[in-house]
Write a protein that holds these residues in place. Structure first.
Motif, PDB file in Angstrom:
ATOM      1  N   THR A 230       0.828  -1.211   0.000  1.00 29.93           N
ATOM      2  CA  THR A 230       0.000   0.000   0.000  1.00 29.93           C
ATOM      3  C   THR A 230       0.860   1.257   0.000  1.00 29.93           C
ATOM      4  OG1 THR A 230      -1.768  -1.136   1.215  1.00 29.93           O
ATOM      5  CG2 THR A 230      -1.777   1.273   1.251  1.00 29.93           C
ATOM      6  N   GLN A 231       1.905   1.253   0.795  1.00 33.08           N
ATOM      7  CA  GLN A 231       2.762   2.440   0.860  1.00 33.08           C
ATOM      8  C   GLN A 231       3.543   2.646  -0.435  1.00 33.08           C
ATOM      9  OE1 GLN A 231       4.817   1.688   4.736  1.00 33.08           O
ATOM     10  NE2 GLN A 231       3.849   3.606   5.310  1.00 33.08           N
ATOM     11  N   VAL A 232       3.944   1.549  -1.072  1.00 29.21           N
ATOM     12  CA  VAL A 232       4.626   1.666  -2.361  1.00 29.21           C
ATOM     13  C   VAL A 232       3.686   2.276  -3.397  1.00 29.21           C
ATOM     14  CG1 VAL A 232       5.648   0.379  -4.276  1.00 29.21           C
ATOM     15  CG2 VAL A 232       6.229  -0.228  -1.910  1.00 29.21           C
ATOM     16  N   VAL A 233       2.441   1.835  -3.405  1.00 29.02           N
ATOM     17  CA  VAL A 233       1.448   2.379  -4.343  1.00 29.02           C
ATOM     18  C   VAL A 233       1.226   3.864  -4.079  1.00 29.02           C
ATOM     19  CG1 VAL A 233      -0.976   2.296  -5.056  1.00 29.02           C
ATOM     20  CG2 VAL A 233       0.297   0.166  -4.698  1.00 29.02           C
ATOM     21  N   LEU A 234       1.149   4.242  -2.813  1.00 23.98           N
ATOM     22  CA  LEU A 234       0.902   5.647  -2.469  1.00 23.98           C
ATOM     23  C   LEU A 234       2.048   6.559  -2.887  1.00 23.98           C
ATOM     24  CD1 LEU A 234      -0.732   5.325   1.086  1.00 23.98           C
ATOM     25  CD2 LEU A 234      -1.850   5.820  -1.098  1.00 23.98           C
ATOM     26  N   MET A 235       3.229   5.974  -3.111  1.00 31.65           N
ATOM     27  CA  MET A 235       4.368   6.777  -3.560  1.00 31.65           C
ATOM     28  C   MET A 235       4.164   7.296  -4.980  1.00 31.65           C
ATOM     29  SD  MET A 235       7.520   4.483  -2.067  1.00 31.65           S
ATOM     30  CE  MET A 235       8.749   5.459  -2.941  1.00 31.65           C
TER      31      MET A 235
END
Length: 277
Positions: A195-200
């Motif tokens: 999820t955090q990678v996508v939000l980047m």
């Protein structure tokens, strides 16, 4: 949570049929004071820890949390010095975009290497690698002084420390077995990372970031309880393996406990920072 190799051993509640050859398991030979054989009403003999074993486990637990505390202090000192000297900014200017990713890649590599090899290396070598990892983490975390105020950082650390202590005490005293939740926690961690990678690569809203931070806090709170119980269990398993093995296990457990605290602190810091914005 164990991020590397999980040493295997018999569970402390393993039992033997009456008349079977004694298998001393994790507590060693009962005639040597590590445990006592007791017969239950069903004719089953079990090995019970003695006061000597309990004291050994207490010393081992203290060692693991002590190693974690030293690593946290080292991380904090390196972060402060790096911020005061502008070392990270100089490194970033010299290395460019690589300067952002290189420290994180090296840290992940050390964590994986240490987690996989700690049980096969000298305890002193494992300790050095652990402290090197903590120092590199401090170098990377120095950027938080540019993103957040000193007051916010202080509040986040205080909240995290109190929360972490309470969760640890709960994990060590509750009768609930959090070790069964290990696979669920791993899946939750993977989902959080993805999820955090996508939000980047998108423009998340303030609310979305708050929700992710809150989920991160809950996840690492559960991991803190898990690792407290895991630390207690693994020291019981290796209580009779000698001081060198106990030192290795201490580093492994300290790494897990350290990562729990650092991640919880970062999510608390993010949530406080977003709330103040």
């Amino acid at each position: 949570m164990t991020y590397g190799q999980q040493p295997g051993a018999r569970r402390p509640d393993d039992r033997q049929p009456y008349g079977a050859a004694p298998q001393y398991g994790i507590y060693g030979n009962p005639n040597q004071g590590a445990g006592t054989m007791r017969q239950g009403v069903d004719g089953i003999y079990t090995i019970q820890p003695t006061a000597v074993t309990e004291r050994a486990e207490h010393v081992s637990m203290t060692r693991a949390y002590g190693e974690m505390t030293i690593a946290l202090v080292l991380t904090g000192l390196v972060a402060i010095v790096t911020n005061m000297t502008g070392l990270y900014e100089s490194f970033f200017k010299a290395a460019g975009v690589i300067g952002v990713w290189l420290p994180m890649i090296v840290e992940v590599g050390i964590a994986i290497y240490l987690g996989m090899r700690v049980m096969n290396m000298k305890a002193s070598t494992a300790r050095v690698w652990f402290y090197v990892y903590a120092a590199l983490m401090g170098f990377s975390l120095s950027v938080i002084f540019s993103a957040y105020s000193i007051a916010t950082i202080g509040y986040a650390f205080l909240i995290s420390a109190v929360f972490y202590f309470a969760l640890t005490m709960f994990g060590l005293t509750t009768k609930a077995n959090m070790l069964k939740a290990g696979p669920v926690l791993v899946i939750g961690l993977i989902v959080l990372i993805v999820t955090q990678v996508v939000l980047m690569f998108v423009a998340p809203t303030n609310t979305t970031l708050k929700v992710v931070a809150a989920i991160g806090i809950v996840l690492f709170a559960a991991m803190t309880i898990y690792d407290a119980q895991f630390t207690k269990r693994v020291f019981a398993q290796y209580a009779s393996q000698g001081p060198e093995m106990i030192k290795r296990v201490s580093i492994l457990c300290a790494l897990n406990l350290y990562l729990d605290f650092v991640n919880m602190f970062l999510y608390v810091l993010q949530l406080l920072g977003l709330s103040r914005d």
